[in-house]
Enzyme design. Structure first.
Site, mmCIF file in Angstrom:
data_model
loop_
_atom_site.group_PDB
_atom_site.id
_atom_site.type_symbol
_atom_site.label_atom_id
_atom_site.label_comp_id
_atom_site.label_asym_id
_atom_site.label_seq_id
_atom_site.Cartn_x
_atom_site.Cartn_y
_atom_site.Cartn_z
ATOM 1 N N GLY A 1 -15.734 29.711 -17.891
ATOM 2 C CA GLY A 1 -14.447 29.080 -17.578
ATOM 3 C C GLY A 1 -13.359 29.323 -18.599
ATOM 4 N N LYS A 2 -13.439 30.409 -19.347
ATOM 5 C CA LYS A 2 -12.441 30.693 -20.395
ATOM 6 C C LYS A 2 -11.044 30.891 -19.799
ATOM 7 C CE LYS A 2 -14.626 34.371 -21.778
ATOM 8 N NZ LYS A 2 -15.783 34.293 -20.839
ATOM 9 N N MET B 1 -19.536 32.776 -22.858
ATOM 10 C CA MET B 1 -20.178 33.760 -21.987
ATOM 11 C C MET B 1 -19.405 33.942 -20.684
ATOM 12 S SD MET B 1 -23.409 31.605 -20.449
ATOM 13 C CE MET B 1 -23.902 30.911 -22.023
ATOM 14 N N GLU C 1 0.832 -1.197 0.000
ATOM 15 C CA GLU C 1 0.000 0.000 0.000
ATOM 16 C C GLU C 1 0.873 1.256 0.000
ATOM 17 O OE1 GLU C 1 -2.529 0.241 3.376
ATOM 18 O OE2 GLU C 1 -3.769 1.819 2.533
#
Length: 352
Positions: free
Chosen positions: A209-210, A205, A75
């Site tokens: 998230g541009k 718009m 692990e």
């Protein structure tokens, strides 16, 4: 968050209290106490692997008997494989064991690894990987705590986990849905395919998230260029040094309107930029992009319903999954926001 340990009754009492403190602070935890560990098995159950892969923070409690667990070492290798991921943090805790014993694998750790090497004589590379994983995790910043007192150490750990989770949530909230869109924009940039100067516009718009998308693309591809600049609206910019002339340069012009674009384009025309340069322009007005020579225009799509739900849950609950009691409110917010990331994030504040 994934927490794991291997130890005696006193270690179990410490981890019980640590787990309780994290749970009371509303963290989603996966606690592995190895009670069902089969002898000599290195195969972890699927739910163990899933917990490691989905955790933002892994807490490793090293004790004197730690290295005797084959399952735990396996692990630990899975945790160490994520150690350099920017959105995953590993915290080691040295419970009543000298950190140098763990880091240098001496005393009880030396004996445990010698025993594993006798068992895995035909697969020593596995033991070698366990050693490397332990070394990598044990050298991370963490805590040393003797038998007593515990409470101060536990309080310090919870404070640090809280701080780290706030940082991680701030980072990952804006990333939902952006990775696939970033791939689409990068494809339009034709990196390594077109050696000319390429200009790509990103439009949509307000709140779609541009800027976030442009930042994701910028972070991914900027190392491929001689120089790179991310220019926000209203920022004065001059290419300046002649050392950059003719070099391949990446420019991101963010939130640009028609009045910003014309002087910038005149400054960074094809004659100034070197072969392979790329320009990315973000704007809410597609007409701005149509006024100039654009090789490609990428129209940012709203989030899908699943993406919007994930974003909302990360912002409101620090999890990818909703709290059952809020299902009705969540559905209402998602319907109203209609896939607009900014709206999802703002309305999520009402669920905090």
């Amino acid at each position: 968050m994934e927490e794991s340990f291997k130890g005696d009754d006193r270690t179990c009492e410490f981890t019980d209290r640590l787990w309780a403190a994290l749970e009371s602070d509303d963290f989603n935890t996966f606690w592995d106490d190895k009670k069902l560990e089969p002898i000599h098995s290195i195969f972890l159950p699927p739910h163990f692997l899933k917990a490691i892969q989905q955790s933002n923070i892994s807490i490793v409690v090293f004790s004197k008997n730690y290295a005797s667990s084959i399952w735990f070492l396996q692990e630990l290798s899975e945790i160490a494989a994520r150690i350099h991921e920017p959105r995953h943090t590993v915290f080691p805790i040295f419970y009543d064991v000298d950190p140098s014993d763990v880091q240098n694998q001496i005393n009880s750790f030396e004996k445990a690894f010698a025993k594993h090497e006798q068992i895995f004589t035909t697969d020593l590379s596995t033991v070698h990987n366990w050693r490397l994983a332990m070394k990598g995790v044990a050298h991370r910043p963490g805590w040393y705590t003797p038998h007593n007192p515990w409470q101060q150490t536990i309080d310090d750990i919870v404070i640090e986990v809280n701080k780290k989770m706030r940082e991680l949530v701030h980072d990952v909230v804006d990333m939902v849905g952006m990775q696939s869109r970033a791939k689409e924009v990068i494809k339009l940039l034709e990196l390594g395919v077109n050696n000319g100067v390429q200009v790509v516009g990103i439009c949509g718009m307000v709140g779609i998230g541009k800027t976030t998308l442009a930042k994701v693309v910028y972070d991914r591809i900027s190392p491929m260029f001689y120089a790179s600049h991310f220019i926000n609206k209203g920022t004065e910019f001059c290419m300046g040094s002649r050392q950059l002339q003719g070099k391949n340069i990446l420019l991101v012009l963010d939130d640009i309107d028609i009045f910003d674009l014309e002087p910038l384009i005149q400054t960074i025309d094809d004659h100034w930029l070197g072969k392979g340069s790329r320009i990315i322009i973000t704007t809410r007005d597609e007409g701005v992009l149509n006024s100039f020579k654009m090789h490609h225009i990428y129209r940012v799509k709203p989030l899908t319903k699943d993406e919007a739900r994930q974003l909302l849950c990360r912002k409101a609950f620090r999890s990818d999954f909703p709290v059952r009691a809020y299902e009705e409110q969540i559905n209402g917010i998602l319907e109203y926001a209609n896939g607009l990331p900014l709206a999802v994030v703002e309305f999520a504040c009402f669920l905090l």
